[in-house]
Design an enzyme around this catalytic site. Structure first.
Site, PDB file in Angstrom:
ATOM      1  N   GLN A 242      48.481  52.604  35.694  1.00 34.82           N
ATOM      2  CA  GLN A 242      47.881  53.282  36.853  1.00 34.82           C
ATOM      3  C   GLN A 242      46.690  52.491  37.409  1.00 34.82           C
ATOM      4  OE1 GLN A 242      47.159  57.591  36.719  1.00 34.82           O
ATOM      5  NE2 GLN A 242      44.976  57.161  36.860  1.00 34.82           N
TER       6      GLN A 242
ATOM      7  N   SER B  67      44.575  59.249  39.666  1.00 36.90           N
ATOM      8  CA  SER B  67      44.806  58.041  40.477  1.00 36.90           C
ATOM      9  C   SER B  67      44.816  58.382  41.959  1.00 36.90           C
ATOM     10  CB  SER B  67      46.141  57.390  40.086  1.00 36.90           C
ATOM     11  OG  SER B  67      47.196  58.322  40.201  1.00 36.90           O
TER      12      SER B  67
ATOM     13  N   SER C  58      20.947  34.554  62.768  1.00 39.22           N
ATOM     14  CA  SER C  58      19.995  34.843  61.702  1.00 39.22           C
ATOM     15  C   SER C  58      19.000  35.884  62.187  1.00 39.22           C
ATOM     16  CB  SER C  58      19.269  33.547  61.322  1.00 39.22           C
ATOM     17  OG  SER C  58      18.028  33.840  60.724  1.00 39.22           O
TER      18      SER C  58
ATOM     19  N   THR D  21      39.385  11.515  52.549  1.00 36.43           N
ATOM     20  CA  THR D  21      39.678  11.760  51.133  1.00 36.43           C
ATOM     21  C   THR D  21      38.318  11.722  50.442  1.00 36.43           C
ATOM     22  OG1 THR D  21      39.975   9.428  50.623  1.00 36.43           O
ATOM     23  CG2 THR D  21      41.960  10.639  51.240  1.00 36.43           C
ATOM     24  N   HIS D  22      38.144  12.546  49.442  1.00 37.96           N
ATOM     25  CA  HIS D  22      36.825  12.676  48.790  1.00 37.96           C
ATOM     26  C   HIS D  22      35.749  13.019  49.815  1.00 37.96           C
ATOM     27  CE1 HIS D  22      38.865  10.520  45.478  1.00 37.96           C
ATOM     28  NE2 HIS D  22      39.352   9.787  46.467  1.00 37.96           N
TER      29      HIS D  22
ATOM     30  N   ASN E 127      56.987  58.399  35.888  1.00 38.76           N
ATOM     31  CA  ASN E 127      57.009  56.969  35.572  1.00 38.76           C
ATOM     32  C   ASN E 127      57.956  56.181  36.479  1.00 38.76           C
ATOM     33  OD1 ASN E 127      55.348  57.915  33.594  1.00 38.76           O
ATOM     34  ND2 ASN E 127      56.709  57.440  31.861  1.00 38.76           N
TER      35      ASN E 127
ATOM     36  N   ASN F 187      26.111  30.988  62.913  1.00 39.94           N
ATOM     37  CA  ASN F 187      26.703  30.727  61.603  1.00 39.94           C
ATOM     38  C   ASN F 187      28.179  31.136  61.572  1.00 39.94           C
ATOM     39  OD1 ASN F 187      24.177  29.905  60.564  1.00 39.94           O
ATOM     40  ND2 ASN F 187      23.614  32.050  60.199  1.00 39.94           N
TER      41      ASN F 187
ATOM     42  N   TYR G 242      56.282  52.636  29.401  1.00 43.04           N
ATOM     43  CA  TYR G 242      55.195  53.034  30.300  1.00 43.04           C
ATOM     44  C   TYR G 242      53.921  53.302  29.512  1.00 43.04           C
ATOM     45  CZ  TYR G 242      52.288  55.475  33.661  1.00 43.04           C
ATOM     46  OH  TYR G 242      51.241  55.825  34.472  1.00 43.04           O
TER      47      TYR G 242
HETATM   48  N1  ARG Z   1      49.617  58.233  38.111  1.00 43.46           N
HETATM   49  C1  ARG Z   1      50.426  57.479  37.207  1.00 43.46           C
HETATM   50  C2  ARG Z   1      50.438  56.002  37.576  1.00 43.46           C
HETATM   51  O1  ARG Z   1      49.936  55.629  38.577  1.00 43.46           O
HETATM   52  C3  ARG Z   1      51.849  57.935  37.234  1.00 43.46           C
HETATM   53  C4  ARG Z   1      52.063  59.103  36.313  1.00 43.46           C
HETATM   54  C5  ARG Z   1      52.535  58.776  34.987  1.00 43.46           C
HETATM   55  N2  ARG Z   1      51.728  59.543  34.098  1.00 43.46           N
HETATM   56  C6  ARG Z   1      52.004  59.787  32.854  1.00 43.46           C
HETATM   57  N3  ARG Z   1      51.153  60.444  32.183  1.00 43.46           N
HETATM   58  N4  ARG Z   1      53.101  59.331  32.315  1.00 43.46           N
HETATM   59  O2  ARG Z   1      50.963  55.212  36.836  1.00 43.46           O
END
Ligand code: ARG
Length: 492
Positions: free
Chosen positions: A324, A25, A279, A157-158, A112, A287, A319
């Protein structure tokens, strides 16, 4: 730099670059990195206070973290060999201070609860920035409205000419709508600003953590009690995206008006050149592209909400890594809304309104026919529906002149209006655009007195909202200042 310290115990084997990119991530985590440093600092201070780690370890960890805070996070921490920024920073500490010290950072927590805390810190900052921009946008609308109390224009309106109004009345309608967006985001703030820390993976931890202490250090309003909910829920993010979606839907409507008003058919507004494009083939074109992009960004923000809600939908407790995948949409949604509303404020402030064209159109299309019907009710005691039918039938015949009204009245009531004493000047008077406007004196209406009162009201509300926002900002920045000061004290 370094390998992912999280993986090395349980798992073996090299992953392909593609797999690491897919799992990591890191790209989105760039937006969480500053928050993560704060979360780490608060966590270490809590471990210290609870005597979960030794004072020497605390000092070492805090000095490295404070260096990241002061000098910024080195690029190597963002490598995609790490699953995320949390693993990246932990690896950095382990490499810098050795495992004996750096390896203690993650005591009593999980990524988490960590990522949930980072997201909440990041989003609360975005909310505060968005609220500031909303105040600025509302300020622009109010000052334009103050300038245009006498600018008469047609209301639609409309998208058909309906009744005369003023540009001030129109602008105040949007200011009022944006004040509700302010209210909604402000109300979301305390639900966002709660600490999940101490929840660990979901079941909390056997270490004697002090959840209230980390919450307090980081400027949260309190903890999220249930630790499963703390790591599993993302409704705080969905709520913010939903609020931003509503905001953007309103933005798109205002932009639509500005686009239509820019056309040669209407010519009510000319946007500053800075907000327009031309344009590549038609050299005469100007525009309103910025307004069009703003209108389109509404789709992006709605999409960010939909994507995020679809990711959370039907996830089992607690979780799941799916969560992510929500971060990029969340960041995109808040950034699109922020940029759009900020530029919209500038675009409005620099626009020039063609007040002559507006007045020209204000009475078109029998826009004061309702006033004529109202006059017939007041003068002759007709039920409104009867007067409405007489005027409607006269319009069917042509212009709203005495001859047509008489014919219509005979058809509908059996007798003419002139026989009851109605004259051509009476008709002209009730069809007058300015008279029509000045009669709309009820609260919130377009008459000068009503608009002036509304302006006063709205200015007061904006000042109150600005105060509220300032308090929130000060509270957050004071907490972070205190956190860093205390961390420096302990580290020295
Ligand atoms: N990168 C993860 C997220 O954005 C957080 C880590 C949790 N990863 C895990 N394997 N429990 O949620």
């Amino acid at each position: 730099m370094r390998n992912d310290v999280v993986r090395r115990g349980r798992l073996t084997g090299e992953r392909s670059g593609e797999m690491m990119h897919f799992l990591s991530s890191m790209e989105a985590d760039r937006h969480l990195a500053d928050a993560d440093v704060l979360v780490d600092i608060a966590h270490v201070m809590m471990l210290h206070k609870q005597r979960i780690i030794e004072p020497g370890t605390t000092k070492d960890l805090l000095s490295t973290l404070l260096r990241l805070y002061d000098d910024g996070i080195p690029e190597s921490v963002f490598g995609e060999q790490f699953e995320d920024i949390h693993a990246g920073i932990e690896s950095f500490l382990i490499e810098g201070s050795g495992e004996e010290t750096g390896g203690r950072l993650h005591s009593g927590r999980s990524r988490n609860d960590e990522v949930a805390a980072c997201l909440r810190i990041r989003i609360r900052e975005d909310i505060l920035r968005q609220l500031s921009i909303l105040c600025r946008l509302r300020g622009v609308l109010l000052s334009l409205a103050a300038d245009h109390q006498g600018t008469v224009m047609p209301g639609f309106t409309h998208f058909q000419h309906a009744q005369p109004t003023t540009l001030a009345h129109y602008l105040l309608s949007y200011e009022q709508a944006f004040s509700r967006d302010f209210e909604r985001l402000m109300e979301a703030f305390p639900r966002v600003n709660r600490s999940p820390l101490g929840a660990a993976a979901f079941a909390s931890t056997g270490f004697p953590v002090n959840r209230e202490y980390t919450a307090d250090l980081l400027g949260f309003d309190g903890v999220i009690g249930n630790t499963m909910d703390a790591v599993a829920s993302r409704d705080f993010a969905l709520e913010v995206l939903a609020d931003l979606s509503l905001l953007m839907v309103t933005v798109s409507r205002l932009c639509e008006d500005l686009i239509l008003w820019s056309s040669a058919f209407i010519r009510f507004v000319s946007l500053d050149d800075a907000f327009c494009s031309t344009s590549s083939i038609m050299p005469q074109k100007k525009n309103p592209d910025s307004a069009e992009i703003m209108r389109a960004k509404t789709g992006s923000v709605l999409g960010a909400f939909m994507t995020s809600a679809a990711i959370v939908k039907a996830l089992p407790m607690s979780y799941n890594r799916d969560l992510q995948e929500l971060t990029p949409s969340l960041i995109r949604g808040v950034q699109d809304a922020k940029h759009t509303t900020g530029l919209l404020a500038d675009m409005l402030a620099s626009a020039s309104f063609d007040t002559g064209r507006m007045r020209e159109e204000a009475g078109r299309g029998n826009a004061t026919a309702t006033d004529l019907a109202d006059m017939l009710v007041r003068r002759f005691g007709f039920p409104f529906r009867t007067a409405h039918s007489i005027v409607g039938r006269a319009v069917q015949k042509g212009d709203l002149i005495l001859a047509n009204l008489d014919e219509a009245a005979i058809e509908i009531t059996g007798s003419s209006l002139s026989s009851r004493g109605l004259s051509a000047p009476d008709i002209a008077a009730s069809l007058d655009v300015d008279t029509s406007l000045q009669e709309k004196r009820a609260t919130g209406g377009p008459a000068k007195v009503a608009v002036a009162a509304a302006l006063e009201d709205r200015k007061k509300q904006l000042a109150l909202d600005r105060d509220l926002l300032e308090k929130r900002k000060e509270q957050i920045s004071a907490s972070i200042t205190a956190l860093i000061r205390e961390a420096r004290r302990i580290a020295s």
